[in-house]
Design a protein around this motif. Structure first.
Motif, PDB file in Angstrom:
ATOM      1  N   ALA A 189      34.207  41.635  57.305  1.00 54.99           N
ATOM      2  CA  ALA A 189      32.953  42.183  57.822  1.00 54.99           C
ATOM      3  C   ALA A 189      33.153  42.761  59.219  1.00 54.99           C
ATOM      4  O   ALA A 189      32.621  43.839  59.543  1.00 54.99           O
ATOM      5  CB  ALA A 189      31.879  41.093  57.845  1.00 54.99           C
ATOM      6  N   ALA A 190      33.938  42.070  60.053  1.00 51.86           N
ATOM      7  CA  ALA A 190      34.197  42.566  61.400  1.00 51.86           C
ATOM      8  C   ALA A 190      34.976  43.873  61.355  1.00 51.86           C
ATOM      9  O   ALA A 190      34.715  44.802  62.134  1.00 51.86           O
ATOM     10  CB  ALA A 190      34.966  41.514  62.197  1.00 51.86           C
ATOM     11  N   ASP A 211      37.785  41.868  45.835  1.00 48.59           N
ATOM     12  CA  ASP A 211      36.343  41.623  45.766  1.00 48.59           C
ATOM     13  C   ASP A 211      35.678  41.853  47.118  1.00 48.59           C
ATOM     14  O   ASP A 211      34.586  42.417  47.195  1.00 48.59           O
ATOM     15  CB  ASP A 211      36.080  40.197  45.294  1.00 48.59           C
ATOM     16  CG  ASP A 211      36.478  39.985  43.844  1.00 48.59           C
ATOM     17  OD1 ASP A 211      36.512  40.984  43.093  1.00 48.59           O
ATOM     18  OD2 ASP A 211      36.768  38.841  43.468  1.00 48.59           O
ATOM     19  N   LEU A 212      36.331  41.414  48.198  1.00 46.68           N
ATOM     20  CA  LEU A 212      35.771  41.650  49.531  1.00 46.68           C
ATOM     21  C   LEU A 212      35.771  43.137  49.863  1.00 46.68           C
ATOM     22  O   LEU A 212      34.816  43.645  50.470  1.00 46.68           O
ATOM     23  CB  LEU A 212      36.567  40.866  50.573  1.00 46.68           C
ATOM     24  CG  LEU A 212      36.421  39.344  50.515  1.00 46.68           C
ATOM     25  CD1 LEU A 212      37.313  38.682  51.560  1.00 46.68           C
ATOM     26  CD2 LEU A 212      34.962  38.928  50.726  1.00 46.68           C
ATOM     27  N   LEU A 213      36.814  43.846  49.467  1.00 47.05           N
ATOM     28  CA  LEU A 213      36.847  45.288  49.702  1.00 47.05           C
ATOM     29  C   LEU A 213      35.722  45.987  48.949  1.00 47.05           C
ATOM     30  O   LEU A 213      35.152  46.970  49.432  1.00 47.05           O
ATOM     31  CB  LEU A 213      38.201  45.860  49.272  1.00 47.05           C
ATOM     32  CG  LEU A 213      39.372  45.584  50.205  1.00 47.05           C
ATOM     33  CD1 LEU A 213      40.688  45.969  49.548  1.00 47.05           C
ATOM     34  CD2 LEU A 213      39.212  46.343  51.530  1.00 47.05           C
ATOM     35  N   ALA A 214      35.408  45.495  47.764  1.00 51.19           N
ATOM     36  CA  ALA A 214      34.348  46.119  46.964  1.00 51.19           C
ATOM     37  C   ALA A 214      32.968  45.885  47.556  1.00 51.19           C
ATOM     38  O   ALA A 214      32.019  46.627  47.239  1.00 51.19           O
ATOM     39  CB  ALA A 214      34.401  45.587  45.534  1.00 51.19           C
ATOM     40  N   PRO A 235      42.654  53.194  48.436  1.00 47.29           N
ATOM     41  CA  PRO A 235      42.284  53.384  47.041  1.00 47.29           C
ATOM     42  C   PRO A 235      41.153  52.451  46.611  1.00 47.29           C
ATOM     43  O   PRO A 235      40.830  51.500  47.303  1.00 47.29           O
ATOM     44  CB  PRO A 235      43.568  53.070  46.285  1.00 47.29           C
ATOM     45  CG  PRO A 235      44.671  53.343  47.263  1.00 47.29           C
ATOM     46  CD  PRO A 235      44.098  52.918  48.597  1.00 47.29           C
ATOM     47  N   ASP A 236      40.590  52.750  45.447  1.00 47.88           N
ATOM     48  CA  ASP A 236      39.464  51.982  44.935  1.00 47.88           C
ATOM     49  C   ASP A 236      39.879  50.533  44.681  1.00 47.88           C
ATOM     50  O   ASP A 236      40.988  50.279  44.216  1.00 47.88           O
ATOM     51  CB  ASP A 236      38.998  52.620  43.623  1.00 47.88           C
ATOM     52  CG  ASP A 236      37.685  52.047  43.137  1.00 47.88           C
ATOM     53  OD1 ASP A 236      37.700  50.921  42.590  1.00 47.88           O
ATOM     54  OD2 ASP A 236      36.643  52.715  43.282  1.00 47.88           O
ATOM     55  N   PRO A 237      39.019  49.560  44.996  1.00 50.34           N
ATOM     56  CA  PRO A 237      39.361  48.165  44.712  1.00 50.34           C
ATOM     57  C   PRO A 237      39.756  47.923  43.255  1.00 50.34           C
ATOM     58  O   PRO A 237      40.542  47.012  42.966  1.00 50.34           O
ATOM     59  CB  PRO A 237      38.083  47.414  45.085  1.00 50.34           C
ATOM     60  CG  PRO A 237      37.476  48.248  46.176  1.00 50.34           C
ATOM     61  CD  PRO A 237      37.748  49.662  45.763  1.00 50.34           C
ATOM     62  N   TRP A 238      39.206  48.687  42.302  1.00 49.95           N
ATOM     63  CA  TRP A 238      39.642  48.563  40.904  1.00 49.95           C
ATOM     64  C   TRP A 238      41.141  48.794  40.779  1.00 49.95           C
ATOM     65  O   TRP A 238      41.836  48.089  40.037  1.00 49.95           O
ATOM     66  CB  TRP A 238      38.897  49.577  40.030  1.00 49.95           C
ATOM     67  CG  TRP A 238      39.385  49.602  38.609  1.00 49.95           C
ATOM     68  CD1 TRP A 238      38.925  48.845  37.566  1.00 49.95           C
ATOM     69  CD2 TRP A 238      40.446  50.414  38.081  1.00 49.95           C
ATOM     70  NE1 TRP A 238      39.632  49.134  36.415  1.00 49.95           N
ATOM     71  CE2 TRP A 238      40.571  50.097  36.705  1.00 49.95           C
ATOM     72  CE3 TRP A 238      41.291  51.381  38.632  1.00 49.95           C
ATOM     73  CZ2 TRP A 238      41.511  50.716  35.878  1.00 49.95           C
ATOM     74  CZ3 TRP A 238      42.241  51.985  37.817  1.00 49.95           C
ATOM     75  CH2 TRP A 238      42.345  51.661  36.452  1.00 49.95           C
TER      76      TRP A 238
END
Length: 374
Positions: free
Chosen positions: A62-63, A81-84, A92-95
């Motif tokens: 978050a920071a 999951d945190l990146l999403a 790149p996409d978290p997927w």
């Protein structure tokens, strides 16, 4: 999105890749803030700031997101999951991270898309591995689905007992046919906002499953190089999100198979700093921020050799032989700023250019041989 100057890129991971991303971002007017649990991590010096936190720390994420215009990652340990969940763009996409950090999911995704990969089987217990031996032969390359790198988590097993001795629990593995490949190739592909590009196909030399040298251009035939480029293009179509991707390949009987994918800059692309018009690191910054991509063309025949720890046990690093190494024509040294040297740890790399790839290789290895740890 805000664009340079004044843009801040958050990078999860502060190792040597984060260090070189920060070095490449600065001339573009982009500040890099890294998140890494290690005090004085390699990227801390060139980065604008360093947030100390684990790769799965929600408060640290978050920071980082609060201070950045976009996020990327240089290590697959980043929590997808945190990146999403962050409210800034992530590339790149978290997927893609979830897919490539799991060697089985990666193989299944590529296989379903028609991208050629070695034959493989899921392994969750001894019975699964026995079936894999029956189907694919022995020995097999057995890999941990998560967390392995630089040969860690990979083992050539001839029997179930052999694999049990190495892994202990056989849950969470993937077994692959052991290939008698002619050479290992790789390419750095890039997904941009409006186009995909590729750096030249490279040839890699591994010992003990650790990359020792990258040569460009490779010794492969023109037909194999063309096939490799086509395979990399197909890989880029499968993946989601902008950025550079390291695609490891095997040449087997004139065919090209995908070994593994790194959704980030890759060791085999380090040669691009001196050897290409645009480095993989600058290209990654451009791509994740949605900027026009740079020219990935090769400047000249280039070789890169890794500088590995040559000591018996972990201890503080003191590099010697730098003046002698830099006296070698065209040699360029990149030191990663790691405090401790340990056996076979990647401490830096040397790049050299030549009239042909053999001369480039000779120069890079000559410079590397001048370096040692005291």
């Amino acid at each position: 999105m805000q664009t340079p100057p004044g843009t801040t890129l958050g990078v999860v991971g502060g190792g040597q890749l984060g260090r070189m991303l920060a070095e490449a971002a600065s001339p573009l007017g982009v500040d890099v803030i890294v998140l890494d649990p290690t005090p004085d991590c390699p990227a801390a010096t060139p980065a604008a700031d360093h947030i100390e936190g684990d790769f799965d720390d929600p408060e640290a994420f978050a920071a980082l997101a609060e201070r950045a215009d976009a996020l990327t990652f240089e290590i697959e340990l980043a929590d997808a999951d945190l990146l999403a969940d962050v409210e800034v763009p992530v590339h790149p996409d978290p997927w893609t991270l979830r897919t490539t950090e799991d060697k089985l999911a990666e193989k299944e995704t590529l296989d379903e898309a028609g991208v050629p990969v070695p034959a493989y089987r899921r392994v969750d217990d001894a019975a699964d591995l026995e079936t894999a031996f029956d189907d694919l032969g022995a020995p097999l390359m057995v890999k941990a689905r998560h967390g392995g790198y630089d040969g860690r988590g990979n083992h050539v097993a001839a029997t179930v007992a052999d694999a049990e001795d190495y892994f202990g629990d056989l849950d969470g593995l993937v077994a692959e046919e052991l290939l008698d490949f002619e050479r290992e190739l790789s390419a750095i592909g890039t997904k941009g906002a409006s186009e995909n590009t590729q750096f030249p196909i490279a040839e890699n030399v591994h010992e003990e499953e650790i990359l020792r040298e990258t040569r460009v251009p490779p010794a492969a035939s023109d037909d194999v190089v063309a096939e490799a480029r086509a395979v990399v293009a197909d890989v880029l179509d499968v993946l989601r999100g902008r950025g550079v991707y390291g695609v490891e390949l095997f040449e087997v009987d004139g065919e090209v198979l995908v070994n593994e994918i790194a959704p980030r800059p890759h060791n085999s692309g380090h040669y691009t700093i001196e050897g290409a018009v645009t480095s993989q690191f600058e290209q990654h910054v451009r791509a994740v921020l949605g900027l026009p991509l740079g020219d990935p063309s090769l400047r000249d025949s280039t070789a890169m050799v890794n500088v590995l720890g040559d000591v018996a046990e972990t201890r503080p690093a003191a590099l010697s032989g730098v003046p002698e190494a830099l006296a070698v024509p065209t040699a360029a040294l990149h030191w990663y700023g790691k405090r401790d040297v340990r056996p076979l740890r990647k401490m830096g790399h040397v790049t050299a250019i030549g009239d042909d790839v053999e001369q480039a290789s000779d120069r890079a290895n000559e410079a590397r041989d001048e370096l040692s740890f005291e």
